[in-house]
Structures are given as C-alpha cells and as structure tokens.
Design an enzyme around this catalytic site. Structure first.
Site, PDB file in Angstrom:
ATOM      1  N   LEU A  52       0.737  -1.260  -0.222  1.00 29.12           N
ATOM      2  CA  LEU A  52      -0.095  -0.153  -0.147  1.00 29.12           C
ATOM      3  C   LEU A  52       0.928   1.230   0.008  1.00 29.12           C
ATOM      4  O   LEU A  52       0.707   2.246  -0.590  1.00 29.12           O
ATOM      5  CB  LEU A  52      -1.031   0.034   1.057  1.00 29.12           C
ATOM      6  N   SER A 184      -7.093   1.048   9.992  1.00 29.79           N
ATOM      7  CA  SER A 184      -7.630  -0.428   9.400  1.00 29.79           C
ATOM      8  C   SER A 184      -9.122  -0.348   9.859  1.00 29.79           C
ATOM      9  O   SER A 184      -9.551   0.002  10.875  1.00 29.79           O
ATOM     10  CB  SER A 184      -6.927  -1.478  10.064  1.00 29.79           C
ATOM     11  N   TYR A 199      -3.248  -6.291  17.073  1.00 33.62           N
ATOM     12  CA  TYR A 199      -3.314  -5.414  15.935  1.00 33.62           C
ATOM     13  C   TYR A 199      -4.734  -4.453  15.927  1.00 33.62           C
ATOM     14  O   TYR A 199      -4.726  -3.305  15.625  1.00 33.62           O
ATOM     15  CB  TYR A 199      -3.451  -6.270  14.688  1.00 33.62           C
ATOM     16  N   LYS A 203      -4.832  -0.441  15.980  1.00 32.14           N
ATOM     17  CA  LYS A 203      -5.533   0.299  14.948  1.00 32.14           C
ATOM     18  C   LYS A 203      -6.621   1.338  15.622  1.00 32.14           C
ATOM     19  O   LYS A 203      -7.053   2.486  15.037  1.00 32.14           O
ATOM     20  CB  LYS A 203      -6.186  -0.528  13.828  1.00 32.14           C
ATOM     21  N   ILE A 232      -6.590  -6.247   1.935  1.00 36.93           N
ATOM     22  CA  ILE A 232      -5.627  -5.984   0.698  1.00 36.93           C
ATOM     23  C   ILE A 232      -4.825  -7.055   0.339  1.00 36.93           C
ATOM     24  O   ILE A 232      -4.199  -7.758   1.235  1.00 36.93           O
ATOM     25  CB  ILE A 232      -4.837  -4.684   0.955  1.00 36.93           C
ATOM     26  N   THR A 234      -1.684  -8.254  -0.764  1.00 37.81           N
ATOM     27  CA  THR A 234      -0.019  -7.899  -0.902  1.00 37.81           C
ATOM     28  C   THR A 234       0.528  -9.149  -0.735  1.00 37.81           C
ATOM     29  O   THR A 234       0.193 -10.181  -0.371  1.00 37.81           O
ATOM     30  CB  THR A 234       0.180  -6.722   0.069  1.00 37.81           C
TER      31      THR A 234
END
Length: 293
Positions: A52, A184, A199, A203, A232, A234
């Site tokens: 990103l 996020s 996580y 966020k 996403i 990636t």
C-alpha cells in the site's frame, strides 16, 4: 396584484434558468480535476517500499508531488524510488524528485534524525502518510508480551512520532498540511476468524489519536484523517494460511473480492489534496462494504 402563474410555467422557467446557469459554469468555471493536483507539494510516506505504501507514493508522484520514502531497509527504499521514477516517466510526466530514507519508525531518535534530513533536503513537507505497520495473530491468552509490545511500538508509537514531527514542522512553517494515518477497519470492528487483538487495539488507538490531533491542530489549518482499508492483496497476505482465510473473507465482503493496493490511489490523493479541504477528524473506511453488514 401579479397575474396567476401556473406550476407548469414556473417549472418550465426554473428549468430554463438552471440550463442557462449550467451552460455558464460548464464553459466559465474551473474544472474539478485541478483541485486534486499535488503539484509542487512534498509528501512523506512511511513504510513505502512495498504494498500500500508504494501505491500511495506512486499516486502522489503521478499527481505532481515530490516524495520521501521512509522504510526499515535502505536497499528496499532505494529500489522502490527507482521503480516509482520509472513509472512516472513512462506515463509521459517529468521525473519526480523521490528520495529514500532508512528509519525504524518506533525509534524516537531515528525518527527525529530522519525528519531533519527530509526537511533539509526538501525544505518543507506538505503531506505525511503514516503507513508503516506490522500485524500479528495470536490467541489473546497466549500473546507474548514482547510481540504485543512490538505491534504497539510500530503501529501506535511510530505513527505518533512521525505525526508529532510533521505537526511541529507545519505549525512552525505555517503550512496548511494534510496528515493521513493509515488505520484499518480492524480499528472499529473485530475481524473473524483470525485472532489479532494486538493489531486491533493498535489500529483503534490510531483512529482516536487521529481525532485528537485533528481537534488540536485544526486551528493551524492542518487536517488530520485516517484511511482505513479492508483486506488487501499484498505480498504479506500470500501463503497457504492466508489463502484459506481469504476464502472466508470474500464471503463477507459485499463486492466479493479482496482489494489490490492500486485501488487506494484515488482515495489517498483526494485526502491529501485541496479537493478534501474541509475533511478532518474523519476515518475513511475503504473495505468493499465489509463493515456495512
């Protein structure tokens, strides 16, 4: 006393007037696209050597900006800088000024040193995107404290350190800048089936930090917002385990697919540019509809 005018006549007259105004603006007013330009602006993106972050800086460069890549690896950042210059040049645009900087965003000393180098090189910074971040998935009762701490150090403290540096710079130089914190959808919901409490907590903290900074720095003309992506595709999300999880995620996404990093280019340019001049304190969620259920 004025003569009676039918509703039909009023409607006809109103439409005619609207048509005249529309023609006038169509030929005489500024077009919409120029306010999305980042021509002459300097944009700093952390964690910009892949995924990103790379797409964000590419979008800025294609919109006329100069840019600084901040990443843990100097070699990776240099390689990304070369790739971005080539992409812009291949698009028929002038080669942009893009510099690479190695920095551990969770280290106050390194952030201060890196920020000073960027300002010395570019003279001013108009846009900051705090994209550097790490993820991790462990059951809460089994979470190792060092692993928990690492996620918060990078995602929360790293965001704070760079945003504080940018805020000080913009206030001192009277720059009406834009700071975009990469949050996020996990900052406002709990994902399933994976367990990622650290996580999620990091966020959520980023989102509330963004709102706090927006209220404090608004008087200086500095806009602070968050871009909160959904899932996403990636390099980090590849692998057998992620492949299995993604099959479950797709069923919960109204658009029924995982996003590609390139799909965030337009949103982030809008957030950084004058096109969003009244946008601050907002969490822009781009998740294919995942959180709409």
């Amino acid at each position: 006393m004025p003569p009676y005018v039918s509703r039909t006549a009023l409607l006809r007259n109103g439409l005619a007037a609207a048509s005249r105004i529309g023609r006038r603006y169509a030929h005489g007013a500024s077009r919409t696209l120029p306010i999305f330009s980042l021509e002459g602006k300097t944009c700093v993106v952390t964690g910009a050597s892949q995924g990103l972050g790379t797409q964000i800086l590419a979008a800025f460069a294609l919109s006329g900006a100069k840019g600084a890549i901040v990443d843990l690896s100097q070699e990776s950042a240099d390689s990304t800088a070369a790739d971005l210059k080539k992409e812009v040049k291949d698009a028929g645009l002038p080669e942009p000024k893009i510099k690479a900087y190695e920095c551990d965003t969770s280290s106050e000393e390194m952030v201060t040193k890196t920020w000073d180098q960027i300002v010395k090189e570019f003279k001013r910074v108009d846009v900051l995107v705090t994209n550097a971040g790490v993820a991790g998935g462990t059951a809460a009762e089994e979470y190792d404290f060092k692993d928990w701490q690492k996620i918060l150090d990078v995602n929360v403290n790293g965001t704070f350190l760079f945003a504080r540096a940018a805020g000080n710079h913009m206030i001192e130089q009277k720059i009406p800048g834009s700071i975009i914190m990469i949050g996020s959808m996990s900052g406002s919901i709990v994902n399933k089936p994976q367990k990622q409490s650290a996580y999620n907590a990091s966020k959520a903290a980023v989102n509330h930090m963004m709102r706090s900074f927006a209220t404090e720095w608004g008087e200086h003309g500095i806009r602070v917002n968050a871009l909160s992506p959904g899932y996403i595709k990636t390099a980090k999300t590849q692998g057998d385990e992620m492949e299995e999880l993604s099959k479950q995620w797709v069923d919960m996404i109204p658009l029924h697919r995982i996003a590609t990093p390139e799909e965030f280019r337009g949103t982030v340019v809008w957030m950084a540019s004058d096109a969003s001049s009244y946008l601050t304190g907002s969490d822009i969620v781009v998740d294919g509809g995942y959180t709409a259920w």
